[in-house]
Scaffold this active site. Structure first.
Site, PDB file in Angstrom:
ATOM      1  N   GLY A  69     -11.469  12.124 -47.411  1.00 33.48           N
ATOM      2  CA  GLY A  69     -12.903  11.936 -47.579  1.00 33.48           C
ATOM      3  C   GLY A  69     -13.590  13.154 -48.184  1.00 33.48           C
ATOM      4  O   GLY A  69     -14.443  13.033 -49.064  1.00 33.48           O
ATOM      5  N   THR A  70     -13.206  14.341 -47.737  1.00 33.89           N
ATOM      6  CA  THR A  70     -13.885  15.550 -48.204  1.00 33.89           C
ATOM      7  C   THR A  70     -13.690  15.740 -49.704  1.00 33.89           C
ATOM      8  O   THR A  70     -14.649  16.033 -50.436  1.00 33.89           O
ATOM      9  CB  THR A  70     -13.366  16.773 -47.421  1.00 33.89           C
ATOM     10  OG1 THR A  70     -13.631  16.545 -46.029  1.00 33.89           O
ATOM     11  CG2 THR A  70     -14.036  18.054 -47.869  1.00 33.89           C
ATOM     12  N   ASN A 152     -21.709   9.279 -39.050  1.00 28.57           N
ATOM     13  CA  ASN A 152     -20.518   9.525 -38.241  1.00 28.57           C
ATOM     14  C   ASN A 152     -20.840  10.053 -36.859  1.00 28.57           C
ATOM     15  O   ASN A 152     -20.036   9.942 -35.949  1.00 28.57           O
ATOM     16  CB  ASN A 152     -19.584  10.504 -38.962  1.00 28.57           C
ATOM     17  CG  ASN A 152     -20.290  11.764 -39.372  1.00 28.57           C
ATOM     18  OD1 ASN A 152     -21.173  11.738 -40.220  1.00 28.57           O
ATOM     19  ND2 ASN A 152     -19.935  12.887 -38.763  1.00 28.57           N
ATOM     20  N   HIS A 202      -7.330   8.123 -42.906  1.00 21.65           N
ATOM     21  CA  HIS A 202      -7.019   8.364 -41.489  1.00 21.65           C
ATOM     22  C   HIS A 202      -8.097   7.833 -40.545  1.00 21.65           C
ATOM     23  O   HIS A 202      -7.922   7.848 -39.333  1.00 21.65           O
ATOM     24  CB  HIS A 202      -6.722   9.848 -41.227  1.00 21.65           C
ATOM     25  CG  HIS A 202      -7.906  10.773 -41.235  1.00 21.65           C
ATOM     26  ND1 HIS A 202      -8.469  11.268 -40.082  1.00 21.65           N
ATOM     27  CD2 HIS A 202      -8.622  11.307 -42.258  1.00 21.65           C
ATOM     28  CE1 HIS A 202      -9.478  12.085 -40.398  1.00 21.65           C
ATOM     29  NE2 HIS A 202      -9.584  12.122 -41.712  1.00 21.65           N
ATOM     30  N   THR A 237       0.505  15.008 -59.230  1.00 16.37           N
ATOM     31  CA  THR A 237       1.478  13.943 -58.958  1.00 16.37           C
ATOM     32  C   THR A 237       0.979  13.091 -57.804  1.00 16.37           C
ATOM     33  O   THR A 237       0.524  13.612 -56.790  1.00 16.37           O
ATOM     34  CB  THR A 237       2.850  14.576 -58.611  1.00 16.37           C
ATOM     35  OG1 THR A 237       3.291  15.302 -59.756  1.00 16.37           O
ATOM     36  CG2 THR A 237       3.875  13.514 -58.249  1.00 16.37           C
ATOM     37  N   CYS A 328     -18.202  23.197 -34.847  1.00 14.01           N
ATOM     38  CA  CYS A 328     -18.120  24.493 -34.185  1.00 14.01           C
ATOM     39  C   CYS A 328     -18.098  25.538 -35.285  1.00 14.01           C
ATOM     40  O   CYS A 328     -17.385  25.373 -36.273  1.00 14.01           O
ATOM     41  CB  CYS A 328     -16.783  24.595 -33.487  1.00 14.01           C
ATOM     42  SG  CYS A 328     -16.857  24.644 -31.726  1.00 14.01           S
TER      43      CYS A 328
HETATM   44  C1  LIG Z   1     -18.959  10.435 -42.653  1.00 17.47           C
HETATM   45  C2  LIG Z   1     -17.804  11.321 -42.988  1.00 17.47           C
HETATM   46  N1  LIG Z   1     -17.692  11.826 -44.215  1.00 17.47           N
HETATM   47  C3  LIG Z   1     -16.653  12.601 -44.578  1.00 17.47           C
HETATM   48  C4  LIG Z   1     -15.657  12.928 -43.699  1.00 17.47           C
HETATM   49  C5  LIG Z   1     -14.504  13.793 -44.152  1.00 17.47           C
HETATM   50  O1  LIG Z   1     -13.331  13.003 -44.297  1.00 17.47           O
HETATM   51  P1  LIG Z   1     -11.871  13.653 -44.263  1.00 17.47           P
HETATM   52  O2  LIG Z   1     -11.595  14.019 -42.839  1.00 17.47           O
HETATM   53  O3  LIG Z   1     -10.942  12.561 -44.726  1.00 17.47           O
HETATM   54  O4  LIG Z   1     -11.866  14.810 -45.180  1.00 17.47           O
HETATM   55  C6  LIG Z   1     -15.738  12.445 -42.385  1.00 17.47           C
HETATM   56  C7  LIG Z   1     -14.721  12.839 -41.393  1.00 17.47           C
HETATM   57  O5  LIG Z   1     -15.016  12.999 -40.233  1.00 17.47           O
HETATM   58  C8  LIG Z   1     -16.829  11.607 -42.020  1.00 17.47           C
HETATM   59  O6  LIG Z   1     -16.953  11.114 -40.782  1.00 17.47           O
END
Ligand SMILES: Cc1ncc(COP(=O)(O)O)c(C=O)c1O
Length: 396
Positions: A69-70, A152, A202, A237, A328
C-alpha cells in the site's frame, strides 16, 4: 492462543493464498524471459493480474503490482503530482494514513507542492461540498486530490463516488487510498471513476510485500522507480509467487468480498460495540455510529482517564491483540492525528483503542474481550497518563 483483534494492521494469510504461494515459489523463470519457462511464469503472473483486476472492477492493464500500500500511494500521489506540473496544489482531507500524509509533506518540502488540508467532520468524513469549495478556491492550480475510501483508524467510510464526481467536474484526478476498505467493501474502480487507487495484499489475506496501484488508462503517472520497464510505470523483476498468492486471496470469493461475510462480520462488530458499551459505559465510540457508515470489521473507542497503550498492554497480558490505531514515534506513542482532525480533544484522544475483526473472528471472542475489559480499564485508569508527542500540526 491470543484472540486476534488487529486485522486492520494485517490479517492472517488465507490457507488458499499460502498454498498458492508455496506452490508458485517452486516455479523457475523470470516472466520477462523469452524461453518457455519464462513464458510459463508470465502466464501465471498475467492470470494473477486478471484475478486481482476482477476483484477491483478494473482492467488487467490498469493493475500495476507494487510492494504494498505504501509504495502504491507514493506512486499514485507523487506520480500524478509530477505529471500535472506546473500545477502545485495537493488537496487532502485531515486524518489520512501516514503513507499519504508523509508523501505529500515530502512533496511540499522537496518539490514545491502546496498541501491544502481539507476539514473532515466529527465522524472523520470529507463532505463533497468541502471538496467543491477547495477546488473552487484553488482553480487551475490543483494537481490532484488524494483521499481515503475507509479510514483505517476509526472506520468511517467516505462517499467516494460523490467525491470523485466533484473532482472530475473540474478535470482534477483523484487518488483513492482503498487499503483499509479492500476486502471489506465492494470496490468498482470503473464505476467510481478515480484516476488511481491503492490496495495492499496483506490486508485481505494475501502476503506482506505485495500491493497494487490501479491506474486508469486515461491517466499517466511519473515513475518512482526506473529500470527495466517491466510494468507500465514500475520497473523491477515481477514477483510471480507474490502475485499468485495475492490473486488467490482476491479470488477467494466471487463477488469479492462475499456479501454474507461482510454481513456476518458487521453483526459480530455490532455485538462487540454493544458489549464494550455495557462493560465500560464511559467509553465513547468514535467514527460513524451508523453500522453502514463504518467498515464492517472496525470498532474504535476512546476510554476516558487512561492511556490507550496502557489498556493495550493490559489486554495483551489478558490474551487479546488490539491496537491504539495510531503510530509510535521513537517509542513514544503519538496522539492520533485522525482523532485530532475530527476535533477530539487531545486528552480524550489519548485513550484510543481500535478493535478490528476479520475472517475467523467469532462472537465468543468478542464476548471474551468485553468481559476482560472492565478489569483492564480499572488498572489503566490507576496508571494515569504517559508523555505523548503532539501529532504533526499541519495535518491535525
Ligand atoms: C489506509 C491505509 N493506507 C495505507 C497503508 C499502508 O499499506 P502497507 O502496509 O501495505 O504499506 C495502510 C496500512 O496499514 C492503511 O491502513
Amino acid at each position: 492462543m491470543p484472540v486476534y483483534l488487529d486485522h486492520a494492521a494485517t490479517t492472517p494469510m488465507l490457507p488458499a493464498a499460502r498454498a498458492a504461494y508455496v506452490d508458485a515459489l517452486g516455479v523457475v523463470g523470470n516472466p520477462s524471459s523469452i524461453h518457455s519457462q519464462g513464458q510459463q511464469a508470465k502466464r501465471m503472473l498475467e492470470e494473477a493480474r486478471e484475478a486481482i483486476a476482477a476483484s477491483l472492477g478494473a482492467e488487467p492493464v490498469e493493475v500495476i503490482l507494487t510492494s504494498g500500500g505504501t509504495e502504491s500511494i507514493n506512486l499514485g500521489v507523487k506520480g500524478l503530482f509530477w505529471k500535472r506540473a506546473p500545477r502545485r496544489v495537493v488537496l487532502v482531507p485531515g486524518g489520512e494514513h501516514h503513507a499519504t500524509v508523509d508523501a505529500v509533506e515530502w512533496l511540499a518540502s522537496h518539490e514545491g507542492a502546496e498541501v491544502v488540508t481539507m476539514p473532515v467532520d466529527e465522524l472523520g468524513r470529507l463532505h463533497p461540498s468541502v471538496l467543491a469549495a477547495a477546488l473552487e478556491r484553488h482553480g487551475d492550480d490543483v494537481a490532484l486530490v488524494s483521499l481515503l475510501w475507509g479510514n483505517n483508524e476509526v472506520g468511517t467510510i467516505n462517499d467516494v463516488a460523490a467525491l470523485v464526481a466533484v473532482a472530475r467536474a473540474s478535470g482534477v484526478p483523484v487518488h483513492v487510498d482503498a487499503v483499509a476498505a479492500y476486502g471489506y467493501l465492494p470496490i468498482d474502480f470503473a464505476a467510481v471513476g478515480a484516476a488511481a487507487l491503492s490496495v495492499s495484499a496483506h490486508k485481505i489475506g494475501g502476503p506482506v510485500g505485495m500491493g497494487a496501484l490501479v491506474l486508469a488508462r486515461a491517466w499517466e503517472v511519473e515513475p518512482l522507480i526506473h529500470g527495466g520497464s517491466q510494468q507500465r510505470v514500475r520497473s523491477g523483476t515481477q514477483d510471480v509467487a507474490g502475485a499468485v498468492a495475492f490473486a488467490a486471496a482476491a479470488a477467494s470469493t466471487r463477488p469479492f468480498p462475499e456479501p454474507s461475510f461482510v454481513a456476518e462480520l458487521a453483526g459480530v462488530r455490532d455485538r462487540l460495540v454493544a458489549g464494550i458499551r455495557d462493560a465500560v459505559p464511559e467509553a465513547v465510540l468514535r467514527g460513524d455510529p451508523a453500522p453502514d457508515g463504518r467498515l464492517p470489521g472496525n470498532a474504535h473507542f476512546t476510554f476516558p482517564g487512561c492511556d490507550g497503550d496502557s489498556l493495550l498492554f493490559l489486554l495483551d497480558l489478558a490474551g487479546f491483540s488490539v491496537s491504539t490505531g495510531s503510530a509510535c514515534q521513537a517509542g513514544v506513542p503519538e496522539i492520533s492525528h485522525v482523532l485530532l482532525a475530527m476535533g477530539v480533544p487531545s486528552d480524550e484522544a489519548r485513550g484510543a483503542l481500535r478493535f478490528t475483526l476479520g475472517h475467523g473472528t467469532t462472537a465468543a471472542e468478542v464476548d471474551a474481550l468485553a468481559a476482560a475489559l472492565p478489569a483492564a480499564y480499572a488498572s489503566a485508569r490507576r496508571a494515569g497518563h504517559a508523555t505523548r508527542t503532539p501529532a504533526p500540526t499541519a495535518f491535525g
